[in-house]
Design a protein around this motif. Sequence first.
Motif: not given
Length: 133
Positions: A22, A25, A96, A98, A125, A128, A130-131
Amino acid sequence: MSGSNTYGFYPSASTATFVPDQLIAGNLKLVTATVTFSSGNTFVRGQVVGRVTATGDYMPCVQTATDGSQVPCGIVVDTVDASAAAQTGSIYQMGEFNSNYMTFDASWTLDALTQALRQWSIFIKTGISNAIV
């Protein structure tokens, strides 16, 4: 003969579930590059790195450094052990990510790091669980 076939075996199927770590993201294209990591460090997947101006080697990005590595410009793709000697490995140059799965020096606030990485098309990001894979 009951319970056998002409080949002496039965076909079977198994399933496996892939669980990503994860770090990734989003769906923005990932761009990677092969780089040299400076000796004396072990780099972990998701670690933020900067480039030393004089050598071109990458090392952990510390905001208070003065050798060029204070500018965050990549995220480590896979763990690289450069503790004894410089090693090559890969960094993400675009994508992107996480923040919950990233490693960065305590000299950075997440907000400051997020802003500094945007110039490289590296988007962080936050919040969050869950990616998107």
